[in-house]
Design a protein around this motif. Structure first.
Motif, PDB file in Angstrom:
ATOM      1  N   GLN A 114      12.177 -70.396  -6.434  1.00  0.00           N
ATOM      2  CA  GLN A 114      10.723 -70.239  -7.156  1.00  0.00           C
ATOM      3  C   GLN A 114      10.347 -69.087  -8.186  1.00  0.00           C
ATOM      4  OE1 GLN A 114       8.771 -72.792  -6.866  1.00  0.00           O
ATOM      5  NE2 GLN A 114      10.110 -74.041  -5.405  1.00  0.00           N
ATOM      6  N   ASN A 144      11.414 -69.957 -11.383  1.00  0.00           N
ATOM      7  CA  ASN A 144      10.649 -70.870 -12.118  1.00  0.00           C
ATOM      8  C   ASN A 144       9.254 -70.578 -12.457  1.00  0.00           C
ATOM      9  OD1 ASN A 144      10.677 -73.741 -12.667  1.00  0.00           O
ATOM     10  ND2 ASN A 144       9.144 -74.100 -10.947  1.00  0.00           N
ATOM     11  N   TRP A 152       0.210 -79.280 -14.966  1.00  0.00           N
ATOM     12  CA  TRP A 152       0.260 -78.681 -13.453  1.00  0.00           C
ATOM     13  C   TRP A 152      -0.883 -78.710 -12.700  1.00  0.00           C
ATOM     14  CZ3 TRP A 152       4.540 -76.392 -11.216  1.00  0.00           C
ATOM     15  CH2 TRP A 152       5.685 -76.401 -12.276  1.00  0.00           C
ATOM     16  N   TYR A 179       2.020 -83.304  -5.293  1.00  0.00           N
ATOM     17  CA  TYR A 179       3.064 -82.498  -4.840  1.00  0.00           C
ATOM     18  C   TYR A 179       2.504 -82.585  -3.238  1.00  0.00           C
ATOM     19  CZ  TYR A 179       5.967 -78.345  -3.728  1.00  0.00           C
ATOM     20  OH  TYR A 179       6.747 -77.371  -2.876  1.00  0.00           O
ATOM     21  N   LYS A 203       9.342 -83.782  -3.446  1.00  0.00           N
ATOM     22  CA  LYS A 203       8.917 -82.474  -3.805  1.00  0.00           C
ATOM     23  C   LYS A 203       9.736 -81.564  -4.904  1.00  0.00           C
ATOM     24  CE  LYS A 203       5.422 -81.303  -0.187  1.00  0.00           C
ATOM     25  NZ  LYS A 203       5.252 -80.541   1.095  1.00  0.00           N
ATOM     26  N   SER A 204      11.152 -81.534  -4.414  1.00  0.00           N
ATOM     27  CA  SER A 204      12.038 -81.010  -5.477  1.00  0.00           C
ATOM     28  C   SER A 204      11.987 -81.457  -6.625  1.00  0.00           C
ATOM     29  CB  SER A 204      13.372 -80.778  -4.529  1.00  0.00           C
ATOM     30  OG  SER A 204      13.258 -80.013  -3.589  1.00  0.00           O
ATOM     31  N   GLN A 247       9.061 -81.194  -8.667  1.00  0.00           N
ATOM     32  CA  GLN A 247       8.852 -79.726  -9.339  1.00  0.00           C
ATOM     33  C   GLN A 247       9.807 -79.632 -10.654  1.00  0.00           C
ATOM     34  OE1 GLN A 247       8.965 -76.639  -6.530  1.00  0.00           O
ATOM     35  NE2 GLN A 247       8.528 -75.241  -8.262  1.00  0.00           N
ATOM     36  N   THR A 301       8.043 -79.217 -14.409  1.00  0.00           N
ATOM     37  CA  THR A 301       8.931 -78.112 -15.224  1.00  0.00           C
ATOM     38  C   THR A 301       9.242 -78.437 -16.498  1.00  0.00           C
ATOM     39  OG1 THR A 301       9.237 -76.920 -13.186  1.00  0.00           O
ATOM     40  CG2 THR A 301      10.323 -75.934 -15.068  1.00  0.00           C
TER      41      THR A 301
END
Length: 838
Positions: free
Chosen positions: A627, A630, A766, A773, A781-782, A785, A789
């Motif tokens: 994280q 990221n 976002w 999310y 969730k992974s 994300q 991104t």
């Protein structure tokens, strides 16, 4: 039949060497109930029965005693030079009647007097041992009396377990097993076939009541439910009670009935069973298992399947020819004497218990050929032989002589008793000895009734000596489809279900599924067992297991798709970098930030590369970097865009001051902005890493309520995670606010438009991600994300760098200082009106 007689004759011929029957057959007397001897044995048998048919008189056990005594006397090596005699009396199956012959046995010598003494050690009784009586109820009447004199009492039929108490019955032994053994055998039989919903019926006497109680008690211990218990009257009219018993059996819907009853009550019971056309599996006790009066009942073949326990026995091969010889000799004497039948009124029953037996002839010899006699004769035979072997030891006999002789030495009953209790002999292939309670080393044969051509025969299907063995294939089930019948209150639960008992019987239950996190530990559990800590189970489980963890492997479709998308975006970014590097130093690249533009692009590429931390098995190191990287890489890009946005604000909103301050913003100022933003974000990332748990600690702290779970890095604390993402959103929002109202330079490149669109797209991406999310699973969730991104990177590359690359490739002629004059020199843009005036 003829062949069997021929084989028997040949065997006897070989045994004797010169005749069909043994030589001693010629010397037998015709007195059926007494014989003189050096030592006398007393016999108590059911000699008479209320019937006018002489062939149906129960003379057979009395005859068995006479045969055994004659055989022993003809065996010179057992009691050499000692003659064994006997006196048999009728027990009449009545407790009041049995006392008189018993007292006769206890009289002194040959007199009819019973002396009263303080010490009976040297008291010489009329007989040395007593064989009998015929059932437990009568045996209990005289057992304590004989025990007082320590006179050996060997019963061939008293099966009650109370006689195992040597304090009350010190001189009692028997050649048939105790009823407790029989009850245990019955319960093992029920267990073997899975019958746990049964009825137990007994006769209303000591034998039936005690047997019923023992079966019910042992059945309860074995988790077998007794749905109904009843007693059949034997001293009054049994029919009303039998009808009530049958009604209750129908009501409880049992398919197996254990009948622990004497033959008299059982006969009345089955008459009613036949009348109401009831079928079931009947488990028979030894008292009626082979009874001739039952198997000849009309319609007996309609009652169902009968599984019967019979005393384990051995054949007495010479009995039939002996009885044939005896009755022929009796008939011959009667014809020679020509005297009429003795008057029963002039003769005492003690002297002649069966006056009608004077009329026996060779035609009556078949009474010992029945299955019942053949199977029960051995118990009388073994009882007398046990006493004979005890006398052998008491007299100190060898094969040729005895060291003591009754004619010269007194032999007291109490001297014989300990020898009897230690007897160990093999008789007709069967080993016989007694335990400390006087019970024999003999079990049971399990037989099934075979119904064929209106006759009943018996087939051996198993044995019981402490444990039951059964030949399942040899049982003909009298059911519609010839399969093993069932008798259960409720069907067995499936695996992973427990029993919730309903009503008063443990065999009546509902089956309840074990929920997740619990399991069925044993088949008879009444509640599910919670899984131990760290384990879990699914619905209807019989065990718990440790959880397994999954993750985004490189072989999964999701990982492959995301990796290809990231590689494509990375290639596009590399192409953009190549184009910008190729045109470095030009007006466009200088207006876009120069080195800042390259740093921003490198950060976007780093953001793409860092997404590999979301794929593959995570560990503590990966989760510490996932994280923060990221968040930091986009911060670098957004901070460079913010630095350029501040330059635009300075030029468009403060044109009079722009020439003075623009140089500072383009020089050290832009690096201060970038470093300040990145430093603040790195502080937030450090705080997140410090407060958040490691993956190892996170997994250890999980409450295991799952079997399979996606293993993702813990996003904790959520506040810190939100601050990292929120900071990037704040940078994009500030850049948007700085540029979306900026005045467009006339006939010049609109740099503010690129920043406005890219920062707005980033911010919207976002913002949409946040509510989505929150409602996703760990795996989603992974994936989400990674996707967001990539999308935010695409928006930045496409909206910010796309127009510049398009101009460089398609319109290189516009890449001039004049076209970027406002952003290069800080000259304020000319309003559209002024342009038109000029």
């Amino acid at each position: 039949m003829a062949m069997q007689w021929t084989l028997m004759a040949l065997c006897l011929l070989l045994k004797t060497g010169h005749s069909e029957n043994p030589q001693w057959f010629k010397n037998i007397s015709t007195n059926l109930f007494r014989s003189p001897g050096d030592i006398l044995l007393g016999g108590l048998f059911p000699i008479n029965q209320l019937t006018s048919n002489l062939s149906q008189r129960i003379t057979r056990k009395g005859i068995m005693m006479k045969y055994t005594v004659d055989e022993i006397n003809a065996t010179p090596d057992l009691l050499p030079d000692v003659t064994l005699g006997f006196e048999s009396h009728d027990c009449c199956r009545q407790p009041a009647v049995i006392m008189k012959p018993t007292l006769r046995f206890l009289t002194t010598g040959s007199s009819d007097e019973l002396e009263v003494k303080c010490n009976y050690t040297e008291y010489m009784t009329h007989v040395t041992a007593v064989i009998g009586p015929c059932n437990s109820e009568i045996a209990a009447v005289i057992g304590k009396l004989l025990g007082f004199f320590l006179m050996p009492q060997v019963s061939y039929r008293a099966t009650s377990d109370e006689f195992s108490d040597k304090l009350q019955y010190p001189s009692f032994v028997r050649t048939v097993p105790s009823d407790r053994w029989q009850a245990a055998a019955m319960v093992q039989l029920l267990n073997r076939f899975g019958w746990n919903w049964v009825a137990v019926i007994g006769s209303d006497d000591e034998y039936g009541k005690q047997g019923k109680q023992q079966v019910s008690s042992l059945a309860s211990d074995a988790n077998i439910c007794v749905a109904y218990e009843g007693l059949i009257p034997i001293y009054g009219d049994p029919v009303p009670m039998i009808r009530e018993i049958l009604d209750r059996i129908k009501e409880t819907k049992v398919g197996v009935v254990v009948l622990f009853s004497v033959s008299q009550a059982t006969t009345a019971f089955f008459k009613e069973v036949i009348r109401v056309n009831m079928t079931a599996v009947w488990v028979a006790s030894t008292a009626w298992a082979l009874h001739s009066g039952l198997i000849t009942l009309p319609g007996i073949e309609t009652i169902g399947t009968v599984l019967a326990f019979a005393d384990m026995t051995q054949p007495v091969s010479l009995l039939s020819p002996y009885v044939q010889e005896l009755f022929a000799k009796l008939e011959k004497e009667r014809l020679q004497q020509g005297t009429p039948q003795p008057s029963s009124s002039s003769t005492s029953p003690l002297d002649n218990p069966c006056p009608d037996c004077w009329n026996l002839s060779s035609l009556n010899a078949s009474i010992v050929d029945t299955e019942l006699v053949q199977r029960t004769a051995f118990s009388v035979y073994a009882a007398i032989y046990s006493v004979a072997h005890a006398l052998h030891d008491t007299l100190g006999c060898s094969a040729n002589k005895c060291s003591r002789h009754p004619r010269s030495n007194r032999i007291y009953p109490w001297q014989v008793l300990p020898k009897l209790q230690k007897v160990s002999l093999t008789l007709n292939g069967a080993h016989i000895e007694f335990d400390g309670q006087g019970n024999p080393s003999i079990g049971y044969d399990l037989v099934v009734w075979i119904f064929q051509n209106n006759t009943v025969t018996f087939r051996d299907i198993g044995t019981f000596i402490r444990n039951i063995t059964i030949n399942m294939q040899s049982i003909p089930w009298h059911t519609g489809n010839s399969v093993v019948p069932t008798s259960t209150c409720s069907s067995d639960c499936q695996a992973g279900q427990v029993r919730i008992v309903k009503g008063f019987h443990s065999c009546c239950f509902d089956c309840i599924d074990c929920k997740e996190g619990t399991y069925q530990n044993k088949t008879d559990d009444v509640q599910c067992t919670p899984c131990p800590s760290g384990q879990w189970s699914t619905l209807c489980s019989t065990s718990c297991t440790l959880p397994t963890y999954t993750y985004l492997t490189w072989k999964s479709y999701e990982s492959v798709g995301l990796a290809l998308a990231g590689a494509l975006l990375l290639a596009c970014q590399a192409w953009v970098g190549f184009v910008l590097f190729k045109h470095r130093g030009t007006a466009l690249v200088s207006a876009a930030g120069g080195p800042l533009s390259g740093l921003s692009l490198i950060s976007l590429m780093g953001s793409c590369v860092s997404l590999v931390l979301f794929i593959g098995r995570p560990d503590d190191t990966v989760c510490r970097l996932q994280q923060p990287l990221n968040a930091v890489f986009p911060t670098v890009t957004l901070s460079t865009i913010l630095a350029i946005s501040l330059q635009i604000v300075c030029v468009t909103e403060f044109p009079e001051r722009a020439p003075t301050h623009l140089e500072n913003l383009r020089g050290p100022g832009k690096w201060v902005v970038v470093l300040a933003c990145c430093g603040l974000q790195m502080g937030l990332c450090g705080w997140f890493m410090k407060e958040g748990p490691s993956l190892t600690r996170y997994v250890a702290s999980l409450e295991v309520n799952f079997l399979t779970r996606f293993l993702s890095c813990p996003v904790e604390p959520v506040l810190n995670f939100g601050l990292m993402l929120g900071f990037n959103g704040l940078l994009s929002l500030i850049s948007f606010m700085c540029t979306f109202m900026a005045m467009k330079p006339v006939k010049q490149y609109n740099l503010a438009r690129d920043i406005t669109i890219s920062s707005l797209a980033y911010c919207v991406t976002w913002v949409i991600f946040i509510p989505i999310y929150a409602g996703l699973s760990d795996k989603d969730k992974s994936i989400a994300q990674i996707v967001v991104t990539l999308l935010s990177n695409i928006t930045l590359v496409g909206a910010y760098y796309g127009p510049k690359c398009y101009l460089l490739v398609k319109h290189p002629d516009l890449n001039t200082p004049d076209y970027f004059r406002t952003f290069l020199e800080g000259a304020p843009p000319i309003p559209p009106e002024e342009t038109q005036d000029k």
